[in-house]
Write a protein that holds these residues in place. Structure first.
Motif, mmCIF file in Angstrom:
data_model
loop_
_atom_site.group_PDB
_atom_site.id
_atom_site.type_symbol
_atom_site.label_atom_id
_atom_site.label_comp_id
_atom_site.label_asym_id
_atom_site.label_seq_id
_atom_site.Cartn_x
_atom_site.Cartn_y
_atom_site.Cartn_z
ATOM 1 N N ARG A 155 4.075 5.821 -5.226
ATOM 2 C CA ARG A 155 4.084 5.932 -6.677
ATOM 3 C C ARG A 155 3.243 7.126 -7.121
ATOM 4 O O ARG A 155 3.624 7.872 -8.019
ATOM 5 C CB ARG A 155 3.544 4.645 -7.303
ATOM 6 C CG ARG A 155 3.713 4.640 -8.793
ATOM 7 C CD ARG A 155 3.154 3.388 -9.417
ATOM 8 N NE ARG A 155 2.518 3.741 -10.677
ATOM 9 C CZ ARG A 155 1.697 2.953 -11.335
ATOM 10 N NH1 ARG A 155 1.392 1.771 -10.852
ATOM 11 N NH2 ARG A 155 1.167 3.334 -12.462
ATOM 12 N N VAL A 156 2.087 7.323 -6.449
ATOM 13 C CA VAL A 156 1.253 8.474 -6.769
ATOM 14 C C VAL A 156 2.018 9.762 -6.471
ATOM 15 O O VAL A 156 2.053 10.687 -7.281
ATOM 16 C CB VAL A 156 -0.071 8.426 -5.983
ATOM 17 C CG1 VAL A 156 -0.877 9.689 -6.217
ATOM 18 C CG2 VAL A 156 -0.874 7.202 -6.371
ATOM 19 N N GLU A 157 2.668 9.808 -5.293
ATOM 20 C CA GLU A 157 3.449 10.992 -4.930
ATOM 21 C C GLU A 157 4.539 11.267 -5.963
ATOM 22 O O GLU A 157 4.751 12.403 -6.367
ATOM 23 C CB GLU A 157 4.103 10.802 -3.553
ATOM 24 C CG GLU A 157 3.125 10.735 -2.388
ATOM 25 C CD GLU A 157 2.345 12.036 -2.203
ATOM 26 O OE1 GLU A 157 2.853 13.086 -2.625
ATOM 27 O OE2 GLU A 157 1.229 11.988 -1.652
ATOM 28 N N ILE A 201 2.234 1.985 -3.472
ATOM 29 C CA ILE A 201 1.330 2.663 -4.395
ATOM 30 C C ILE A 201 1.176 4.131 -4.028
ATOM 31 O O ILE A 201 1.193 5.004 -4.892
ATOM 32 C CB ILE A 201 -0.032 1.937 -4.451
ATOM 33 C CG1 ILE A 201 0.147 0.615 -5.197
ATOM 34 C CG2 ILE A 201 -1.092 2.794 -5.132
ATOM 35 C CD1 ILE A 201 -0.979 -0.346 -5.028
ATOM 36 N N ARG A 202 1.067 4.400 -2.719
ATOM 37 C CA ARG A 202 0.961 5.796 -2.287
ATOM 38 C C ARG A 202 2.189 6.578 -2.755
ATOM 39 O O ARG A 202 2.097 7.673 -3.276
ATOM 40 C CB ARG A 202 0.842 5.849 -0.768
ATOM 41 C CG ARG A 202 0.297 7.182 -0.242
ATOM 42 C CD ARG A 202 0.349 7.252 1.262
ATOM 43 N NE ARG A 202 1.712 7.107 1.739
ATOM 44 C CZ ARG A 202 2.065 6.298 2.738
ATOM 45 N NH1 ARG A 202 1.177 5.576 3.347
ATOM 46 N NH2 ARG A 202 3.319 6.214 3.126
ATOM 47 N N ALA A 211 0.841 -1.196 0.000
ATOM 48 C CA ALA A 211 0.000 0.000 0.000
ATOM 49 C C ALA A 211 0.875 1.244 0.000
ATOM 50 O O ALA A 211 0.611 2.217 -0.710
ATOM 51 C CB ALA A 211 -0.926 0.004 1.212
#
Lengths: 194, 408, 142
Positions: free
Chosen positions: B354-356, B351-352, B348
């Motif tokens: 990766r968004v950042e 992914i967070r 998790a």
């Protein structure tokens, strides 16, 4: 006949001289490389001294209950800076303390989601991570250079030339503080309440 | 052990010499066939080669960077990328910081270029910045710095100039031969060489024609062979610099799983990328024409490494490929080097992050494209305005609040 | 990026860390495939059952509407249905650069959610709805 013998002797002397000069130059080159590598470490350590007051200032407002952790970082920084002109061995111990104090701080930060959303803090954190890594990699390069240099000084035949021209072994930059060798333990407990 | 794996390796030098010989032969036959003087042909070949060298010397790297659509960035533009490059510069003992470039492309790739270790550049795609975590990015950058440190960028530049000169000469020679053959140009040639040795002349001509056709292909094969070998060596260097072979291995796995091609890559720039920019999943790539070794092999070798030294890479390579790769000179001084342990990471969190990372990178790309960025005064939604936008106010499409804008 | 409909420069709207290109003239929305992929991975991480494939490869639709060109690659886009029929009409780039929603289509988006639609479709469409509540006139629902 005597001419030939003389010629051979001269040739041997010339070859020996060339070998001696090449070895000597090689040693000088390696010593300069360790000096450069040491300067690299120094640059990064100074960078870290400059970053810490900023970091403490930014973090302070968010974590009133972590005064001890913050003070440990500030003290370790001041101690490390006070021995900044000492040799690698002495400095390594102080810097090791500072690294472990910082590692503890960054573990504690995980308990403060507000802080992790602060742009200013995120930028500082990246700077600190980068600086920590650069310290690590410059130490790695320095120690490798010292190892090669010291081997060359000890090994035959370069040890003869090194002994005659007064080359001394360099000191490793090794972190001796025991905490630094352990990976920081991440705590999953709830943030401490007052 | 810090002796870079230099281009003094016999095989690479032999391949360059072979390419040089090919260029010489092409020049020789052009001279023999068109100019009645082999020497003149060789001189012509040398002139073409020299001119390409001059072009490459003055702007070879900038041509390559311009062709791939790369933009130079400063430390403030993308601190993470810049820090990672500097970390690897320090770890490798490189003397000068390479320039850092970003390519706006969702594909995952990176390359290094430049004419010497002191004038080098590293370029990465935005897709790479978005999808790789710090350890993986470090692995890829270490691989590219490995190319710089191992003198590969210089070797590849040398090889590509030779290749280019051979291709150009052979191309025009076959063209002219074809047209002059139709207009009876060869009669003039026969007349001037006199009566005797007609058969020998024909053999020479046939050999010449075959050479003109084969030389560019052979040169290309040699070029690719050099390129493939250097990839393994750069991987070995990356493991040594980072002390973490798993980082590059994991990055290569992500590359293998991504199916986007690099848009602005072409055959000439392909060998410079970390993985083949044209490779499509499921497509069988002809081994000889591949610029890069199969990703699966590279990942397997990195994953099987016991430590992080060249000796560990060599051992792992011999296990996977049953041949040798690293020159003995680089293995001689080897002291055991441990790889560092993996850093913990949750899915998790990944992914967070990766968004950042994606937002961090797109922030930069919008800024570089001169987009203006405002936050809606009511709901805080971030809005980016193109440079052509010059209205005094903007209605937020999210909440309908009318934002008054400062006039630019 | 230029709007595929009226060729004006689109603005970029960032909603929940996902970027959407929005045309101020026609209220159309361009959903770039990179951002769509990012949204899909975020939704997956938060536990929503979602498969990217039935989103990124919607079925071919036969429709009389004019064909638009992809703002990224310039290829002619295909009309596609998103979700179960009658679903929402969108334009899809043949090279997979992204999806285009006309403003008219945006108006239909929220009403068209049927019970037989897949969770993935619903998630994407409700994301679009929550990104532009004002434009869709849905912010008054309370």
């Amino acid at each position: 006949m005597a001419g030939i013998i003389l010629g051979v002797i001269v040739a041997i002397i010339v070859i020996l001289l060339i070998i001696i000069i090449a070895t000597y130059n090689g040693l000088v080159g390696m010593r300069n490389q360790t000096k450069n590598a040491w300067a690299q470490i120094d640059v990064q350590l100074k960078r870290r001294y400059d970053l810490i007051p900023n970091l403490v200032e930014t973090v302070k407002g968010y974590m009133q209950h972590e005064r001890g952790t913050l003070e440990a970082v500030t003290n370790a920084r001041n101690l490390a800076q006070s021995v900044a002109s000492a040799g690698p061995g002495e400095r390594a111990a102080a810097e090791g303390q500072l690294s472990s104090a910082l590692a503890r701080l960054l573990v504690v930060v995980e308990n403060y989601p507000n802080l992790k959303a602060n742009q200013n803090f995120l930028a500082l954190q990246e700077e600190l991570t980068g600086t920590e890594n650069k310290i690590g990699f410059s130490r790695q390069f320095y120690n490798d250079s010292v190892l090669r240099f010291n081997n060359k000084i000890e090994m035959f035949p370069s040890n003869i030339i090194a002994g005659m021209t007064g080359f001394k072994q360099s000191e490793f930059f090794e972190v001796k503080a025991p905490e630094e060798r352990e990976a920081p333990k991440v705590s999953f407990s709830a943030p401490p309440k007052s | 052990m810090w002796e870079q794996i230099k281009s003094n390796q016999i095989r690479s030098v032999m391949l360059i010499v072979t390419m040089g010989t090919l260029l010489f032969l092409v020049g020789y036959f052009i001279g023999l066939y068109f100019l009645d003087s082999p020497t003149a042909g060789v001189i012509l070949a040398l002139i073409v080669w020299g001119m390409m060298n001059l072009v490459a010397l003055f702007q070879g790297d900038s041509i390559i960077l311009a062709m791939s659509g790369a933009r130079k960035i400063s430390p403030q533009d993308h601190p993470r990328l810049y820090n990672v490059v500097e970390e690897m510069k320090i770890a490798s003992g490189l003397e000068k910081m390479p320039d850092v470039y970003i390519i706006d492309d969702p594909a995952l790739n990176a390359f290094a270029t430049g004419r010497s270790p002191d004038r080098a550049a590293v370029a990465v795609t935005t897709g790479l910045l978005d999808k790789l975590n710090r350890d993986e990015l470090q692995g890829v950058i270490a691989h590219e710095i490995g190319h710089i440190k191992n003198q590969d960028i210089r070797l590849m530049l040398l090889a590509s100039i030779l290749l280019g000169a051979i291709v150009i000469l052979a191309y025009y020679a076959t063209r002219i031969m074809f047209y002059s053959g139709m207009s009876g140009g060869s009669n003039r040639r026969k007349g001037s060489s006199g009566g005797g040795g007609g058969a020998a002349v024909i053999i020479v001509i046939v050999v010449g024609i075959i050479l003109m056709i084969l030389a560019p292909i052979m040169a290309q094969l040699i070029y690719f062979a050099i390129s493939r070998k250097r990839e393994y060596l750069a991987d070995a260097s990356a493991a040594l610099y980072t002390r973490y072979p798993a980082g590059l291995a994991s990055a290569l796995e992500k590359l293998a799983n991504s199916n986007t091609q690099v848009k602005n890559a072409n055959k000439a720039t392909a060998p410079m990328y970390i993985s083949n920019p044209f490779y499509k999943g499921g497509m069988a790539v002809n081994d000889l024409f591949a610029t890069h070794p199969p990703l699966a092999d590279r990942i397997g070798i990195l994953r099987a490494m016991g430590g992080a030294s060249y000796a560990d890479y060599e051992k792992s390579y011999e296990k996977v490929k049953a041949s040798r790769i690293i020159p003995a000179s680089a293995l001689a001084e080897a002291a055991p080097i441990e790889a560092r342990p993996a850093s913990p990471e949750s899915q998790a969190g990944e992914i967070r992050e990766r968004v950042e990372r994606t937002r961090e990178t797109s922030d930069l790309m919008w800024r570089l494209s001169n987009y203006r960025s405002i936050n809606c005064g009511n709901c805080g939604t971030r809005l980016r305005l193109p440079p052509s936008f010059n209205e005094p106010s903007l209605r937020c499409p999210h909440c309908g609040y009318v934002n008054q804008l400062e006039t630019a | 990026m230029k709007c595929p409909k009226d060729k004006s420069d689109m603005i970029v709207v960032e909603h929940e860390k996902i970027e959407l290109d929005y045309c101020l003239q026609c209220s159309g929305v361009w959903f770039d495939s990179e951002e769509l992929e990012l949204l899909v991975s975020v939704l997956k991480a938060t536990g929503a059952a979602l498969s990217g494939t039935d989103l990124l490869r919607p079925r071919e639709a036969e429709h009389a509407e004019a064909r638009r060109k992809c703002p990224v690659c310039g290829h002619k886009m295909q009309k596609v249905w998103l979700g179960e029929e009658p679903g929402v009409l969108a334009d899809s780039c043949p090279l997979g650069d992204g999806l285009w929603f006309d403003s008219g289509e945006m108006q239909q988006v929220l009403q068209k959610l049927g019970p037989q639609d897949t969770q993935a479709t619903k998630d994407i469409i409700s994301f679009l709805g929550s990104a532009f509540p004002f434009t869709l006139g849905t912010d008054k629902r309370g």
